[in-house]
Enzyme design. Structure first.
Site, PDB file in Angstrom:
ATOM      1  N   VAL A 179      37.150  79.423  49.519  1.00  0.00           N
ATOM      2  CA  VAL A 179      37.861  80.733  48.935  1.00  0.00           C
ATOM      3  C   VAL A 179      37.564  82.101  49.811  1.00  0.00           C
ATOM      4  CG1 VAL A 179      35.834  81.255  47.539  1.00  0.00           C
ATOM      5  CG2 VAL A 179      38.021  82.236  46.946  1.00  0.00           C
ATOM      6  N   LYS A 180      38.618  82.710  50.073  1.00  0.00           N
ATOM      7  CA  LYS A 180      38.435  83.993  50.813  1.00  0.00           C
ATOM      8  C   LYS A 180      38.257  84.968  50.026  1.00  0.00           C
ATOM      9  CE  LYS A 180      41.173  84.847  54.394  1.00  0.00           C
ATOM     10  NZ  LYS A 180      42.580  85.116  54.834  1.00  0.00           N
ATOM     11  N   ILE A 181      37.271  85.810  50.171  1.00  0.00           N
ATOM     12  CA  ILE A 181      37.005  87.102  49.136  1.00  0.00           C
ATOM     13  C   ILE A 181      36.858  88.499  49.873  1.00  0.00           C
ATOM     14  CG2 ILE A 181      35.337  87.809  47.371  1.00  0.00           C
ATOM     15  CD1 ILE A 181      34.588  85.063  46.605  1.00  0.00           C
TER      16      ILE A 181
END
Ligand code: E4P
Length: 221
Positions: free
Chosen positions: A85-87
């Site tokens: 996941v890119k946060i």
């Protein structure tokens, strides 16, 4: 060193996956909207196409902690491994990076505009840090800040990898590879410039022409 393609365009992914050793694919919400397809459809195409040893990076869209966490669990559950996941490193994002790592999720901290905010995300456990190299150039030296980040992590023994993103020129990619970066994610138009050097075409045309003139054919035998 990992060379990653920054696109959700499945035909570009197939094209460069045949040509290069791609370590994976990064997307962001804007990249997915550019496909003109529903997000579920794009995500399915990516999940179906990529080999399990290739990494898939998909960004959360929610901006509040609970929303990011819910999306992080969904994204990381899309494949058995190598799914991140890119946060974005907002305040809510930093909180979510810390919590997602505590849950054992794979995390890339994104929308990074300075070595300092990247370093804090690294201390929160982010596996990858994505400085937006070209966008950072609007505020100063994007390449220089990214090299600072690499040095800061090494000096402090922090294990997060830097995956530089948002490139607009081959020169930016070149400088960071030469500086020892662990990963880059590059959009297909910049990859094309790296792959298709006009000098190589001219050289090959000349070899073929000379061979043909001398031997009357365009093959070795
Ligand atoms: C990585 O996936 C980043 O989101 C991306 O490289 C940003 O690129 P841009 O600055 O061209 O929007």
């Amino acid at each position: 060193m990992e060379f990653v393609l920054d696109t959700a365009d499945i035909s570009a992914i197939k094209e460069y996956d045949e040509l290069l050793n791609l370590a994976g694919v990064t997307t962001n919400p804007t990249i997915i909207t550019k496909s003109g397809k529903k997000p579920e459809e794009v995500i399915k195409e990516l999940v179906d196409y990529l080999r399990l040893d290739q990494k898939l990076f998909i960004q959360s869209v929610s901006t509040d902690f609970d929303g990011i966490m819910e999306e992080a669990r969904y994204i990381c559950g899309l494949r058995p491994e190598n799914t991140y996941v890119k946060i974005p490193v907002t305040r809510e994002g930093l909180k979510a990076i810390k919590a997602a790592k505590a849950e054992g999720l794979n995390v890339l901290a994104t929308a990074i505009y300075s070595a300092d905010e990247a370093f804090l995300a690294a201390l929160n456990g982010a596996d990858y840090l994505a400085p937006y190299v070209n966008r950072m150039c609007n505020y100063g030296d994007g390449v220089g800040q990214t090299i600072d980040l690499i040095n800061m992590l090494a000096a402090q023994g922090v294990e997060s990898k830097v995956i530089a993103a948002s490139f607009k020129s081959v020169e930016q990619v070149h400088e960071l590879i030469a500086a020892g970066i662990q990963a880059v994610t590059v959009q297909p138009d910049v990859v094309k410039q790296m792959v298709d050097h006009p000098g190589t075409e001219i050289a090959v045309d000349e070899f073929t022409e000379n061979w043909n003139k001398a031997y009357g054919r365009k093959t070795l035998r």
